[in-house]
Design a protein around this motif. Sequence first.
Motif, PDB file in Angstrom:
ATOM      1  N   ASP A  77      11.480 -14.447  10.796  1.00  0.00           N
ATOM      2  CA  ASP A  77      10.473 -14.767   9.671  1.00  0.00           C
ATOM      3  C   ASP A  77      10.447 -16.549   9.830  1.00  0.00           C
ATOM      4  OD1 ASP A  77       9.058 -16.001   7.739  1.00  0.00           O
ATOM      5  OD2 ASP A  77       9.244 -14.092   6.622  1.00  0.00           O
ATOM      6  N   ARG A  78       9.753 -16.869  10.625  1.00  0.00           N
ATOM      7  CA  ARG A  78       9.678 -18.628  10.602  1.00  0.00           C
ATOM      8  C   ARG A  78      10.028 -19.265   9.269  1.00  0.00           C
ATOM      9  NH1 ARG A  78       7.426 -22.319  14.198  1.00  0.00           N
ATOM     10  NH2 ARG A  78       6.793 -20.713  15.551  1.00  0.00           N
ATOM     11  N   VAL A  79       9.197 -18.723   8.461  1.00  0.00           N
ATOM     12  CA  VAL A  79       9.538 -19.480   7.116  1.00  0.00           C
ATOM     13  C   VAL A  79      10.913 -19.335   6.490  1.00  0.00           C
ATOM     14  CG1 VAL A  79       8.422 -19.572   4.597  1.00  0.00           C
ATOM     15  CG2 VAL A  79       6.816 -19.182   6.508  1.00  0.00           C
ATOM     16  N   LYS A  80      11.291 -17.953   6.383  1.00  0.00           N
ATOM     17  CA  LYS A  80      12.803 -18.048   6.020  1.00  0.00           C
ATOM     18  C   LYS A  80      13.654 -18.718   7.080  1.00  0.00           C
ATOM     19  CE  LYS A  80      12.051 -13.521   3.793  1.00  0.00           C
ATOM     20  NZ  LYS A  80      12.126 -12.325   3.531  1.00  0.00           N
ATOM     21  N   VAL A  81      13.356 -18.837   8.393  1.00  0.00           N
ATOM     22  CA  VAL A  81      14.525 -19.610   9.095  1.00  0.00           C
ATOM     23  C   VAL A  81      14.270 -21.117   8.699  1.00  0.00           C
ATOM     24  CG1 VAL A  81      14.858 -20.474  11.573  1.00  0.00           C
ATOM     25  CG2 VAL A  81      14.154 -17.933  10.908  1.00  0.00           C
ATOM     26  N   GLU A  82      13.076 -21.530   8.526  1.00  0.00           N
ATOM     27  CA  GLU A  82      13.121 -22.935   8.155  1.00  0.00           C
ATOM     28  C   GLU A  82      13.652 -23.155   6.793  1.00  0.00           C
ATOM     29  OE1 GLU A  82       8.937 -24.017   8.547  1.00  0.00           O
ATOM     30  OE2 GLU A  82       8.961 -23.846  10.823  1.00  0.00           O
ATOM     31  N   ARG A  83      13.563 -22.160   5.831  1.00  0.00           N
ATOM     32  CA  ARG A  83      14.081 -22.375   4.532  1.00  0.00           C
ATOM     33  C   ARG A  83      15.594 -22.509   4.652  1.00  0.00           C
ATOM     34  NH1 ARG A  83      14.528 -24.387  -0.108  1.00  0.00           N
ATOM     35  NH2 ARG A  83      15.076 -23.131  -1.898  1.00  0.00           N
ATOM     36  N   ALA A  84      16.358 -21.543   5.397  1.00  0.00           N
ATOM     37  CA  ALA A  84      17.690 -21.401   5.727  1.00  0.00           C
ATOM     38  C   ALA A  84      18.042 -22.914   6.058  1.00  0.00           C
ATOM     39  CB  ALA A  84      18.015 -20.286   6.630  1.00  0.00           C
ATOM     40  N   ILE A  85      17.491 -23.130   7.161  1.00  0.00           N
ATOM     41  CA  ILE A  85      17.891 -24.605   7.866  1.00  0.00           C
ATOM     42  C   ILE A  85      17.850 -25.896   6.736  1.00  0.00           C
ATOM     43  CG2 ILE A  85      17.255 -26.400   9.540  1.00  0.00           C
ATOM     44  CD1 ILE A  85      16.245 -24.091  11.207  1.00  0.00           C
ATOM     45  N   ALA A  86      16.803 -25.722   6.191  1.00  0.00           N
ATOM     46  CA  ALA A  86      16.541 -26.758   5.083  1.00  0.00           C
ATOM     47  C   ALA A  86      17.879 -26.628   3.831  1.00  0.00           C
ATOM     48  CB  ALA A  86      15.341 -26.811   4.434  1.00  0.00           C
ATOM     49  N   LEU A  87      18.064 -25.667   3.446  1.00  0.00           N
ATOM     50  CA  LEU A  87      19.022 -25.254   2.517  1.00  0.00           C
ATOM     51  C   LEU A  87      20.491 -25.691   3.020  1.00  0.00           C
ATOM     52  CD1 LEU A  87      18.074 -21.993   0.838  1.00  0.00           C
ATOM     53  CD2 LEU A  87      18.340 -24.041  -0.294  1.00  0.00           C
ATOM     54  N   SER A  88      20.740 -25.381   4.364  1.00  0.00           N
ATOM     55  CA  SER A  88      22.082 -25.776   4.941  1.00  0.00           C
ATOM     56  C   SER A  88      21.991 -27.383   5.006  1.00  0.00           C
ATOM     57  CB  SER A  88      22.175 -25.224   6.325  1.00  0.00           C
ATOM     58  OG  SER A  88      23.428 -25.950   6.877  1.00  0.00           O
ATOM     59  N   LYS A  89      21.000 -28.068   5.474  1.00  0.00           N
ATOM     60  CA  LYS A  89      21.111 -29.485   5.530  1.00  0.00           C
ATOM     61  C   LYS A  89      21.132 -30.256   4.176  1.00  0.00           C
ATOM     62  CE  LYS A  89      18.237 -33.342   7.692  1.00  0.00           C
ATOM     63  NZ  LYS A  89      17.090 -33.553   8.489  1.00  0.00           N
ATOM     64  N   ASN A  90      20.308 -29.566   3.513  1.00  0.00           N
ATOM     65  CA  ASN A  90      19.941 -30.453   2.020  1.00  0.00           C
ATOM     66  C   ASN A  90      21.042 -30.132   1.097  1.00  0.00           C
ATOM     67  OD1 ASN A  90      17.916 -31.814   3.185  1.00  0.00           O
ATOM     68  ND2 ASN A  90      16.530 -30.151   2.683  1.00  0.00           N
ATOM     69  N   LYS A  91      21.619 -28.736   1.088  1.00  0.00           N
ATOM     70  CA  LYS A  91      22.543 -28.442  -0.092  1.00  0.00           C
ATOM     71  C   LYS A  91      23.848 -28.123   0.293  1.00  0.00           C
ATOM     72  CE  LYS A  91      22.203 -25.564  -4.016  1.00  0.00           C
ATOM     73  NZ  LYS A  91      21.164 -24.709  -4.892  1.00  0.00           N
ATOM     74  N   TYR A  92      23.973 -27.323   1.441  1.00  0.00           N
ATOM     75  CA  TYR A  92      25.502 -26.436   1.704  1.00  0.00           C
ATOM     76  C   TYR A  92      26.178 -27.057   2.796  1.00  0.00           C
ATOM     77  CZ  TYR A  92      23.225 -22.991  -1.542  1.00  0.00           C
ATOM     78  OH  TYR A  92      22.707 -22.177  -2.505  1.00  0.00           O
ATOM     79  N   CYS A  93      25.663 -27.702   3.467  1.00  0.00           N
ATOM     80  CA  CYS A  93      26.411 -28.123   4.795  1.00  0.00           C
ATOM     81  C   CYS A  93      27.436 -29.243   4.587  1.00  0.00           C
ATOM     82  CB  CYS A  93      25.852 -28.314   6.067  1.00  0.00           C
ATOM     83  SG  CYS A  93      26.891 -28.998   7.423  1.00  0.00           S
ATOM     84  N   SER A  94      28.850 -28.923   4.125  1.00  0.00           N
ATOM     85  CA  SER A  94      29.632 -29.994   3.609  1.00  0.00           C
ATOM     86  C   SER A  94      29.989 -31.135   4.591  1.00  0.00           C
ATOM     87  CB  SER A  94      31.086 -29.435   3.235  1.00  0.00           C
ATOM     88  OG  SER A  94      30.773 -28.448   2.221  1.00  0.00           O
ATOM     89  N   VAL A  95      29.927 -30.558   5.994  1.00  0.00           N
ATOM     90  CA  VAL A  95      30.093 -31.863   6.828  1.00  0.00           C
ATOM     91  C   VAL A  95      28.864 -32.544   7.108  1.00  0.00           C
ATOM     92  CG1 VAL A  95      30.447 -31.784   9.601  1.00  0.00           C
ATOM     93  CG2 VAL A  95      31.648 -29.857   8.198  1.00  0.00           C
ATOM     94  N   TYR A  96      27.846 -32.087   7.278  1.00  0.00           N
ATOM     95  CA  TYR A  96      26.724 -32.939   7.360  1.00  0.00           C
ATOM     96  C   TYR A  96      26.539 -33.948   5.958  1.00  0.00           C
ATOM     97  CZ  TYR A  96      21.986 -34.680   7.104  1.00  0.00           C
ATOM     98  OH  TYR A  96      20.944 -35.701   6.926  1.00  0.00           O
TER      99      TYR A  96
END
Length: 135
Positions: free
Chosen positions: A86-105
Motif C-alpha cells: 500500500d503506497r500510502v502506508k509505505v509513505e507513512r512508515a517512511i515519514a514516521l521513521s524520518k520524523n519520529k523514530y530513527c535515532s541515527v537520522y
Amino acid sequence: MFLPAPRPQGYEIEFDAESQWGCKPTEALLLSLAGCMGIDVVSILTKMRIAPTRFQIEMEGQRNPTPPQYYQSVKMVLHMAGKNLDRVKVERAIALSKNKYCSVYNSLRPDLALNIDYVLEEDLQGDDQKDESTD
C-alpha cells in the motif's frame, strides 16, 4: 590505519581509513542510517499488517569538499517487494521513521538533506509489477 571496535555483544566492527580490511567510519555512518531507517520502516509496515517479502536499500551521500567533510546530502532508494503493498502506508512508515523514530537520522546535522525514494514490486505469483515514487 585499522581500528577494531569490540562490542559488548561479543562481535567487532572493523574500521579502516583505507577500506582494505574494514569499513571507513563515514561509510559506517551511512550504513547505520540505512539500518536504522530500514528496521523502522519494516517494523512499522509489519504493525500495519504489511510484510515485505524483500527489502533492500541503495544509498549515496555527498560530502562537504573541505574539512570537516560532513554529509551535506544523502539519497536513499528503498526497494520493497510483497503482496498488496500500500503506497500510502509505505509513505507513512517512511515519514514516521524520518520524523519520529530513527535515532541515527535525528542525531545528524539538522541541515542534512535526506531524500528518500522507494520502488514497490508486487509479487503476483511470478508476475512482477513495479511502482516507483519519490518522497
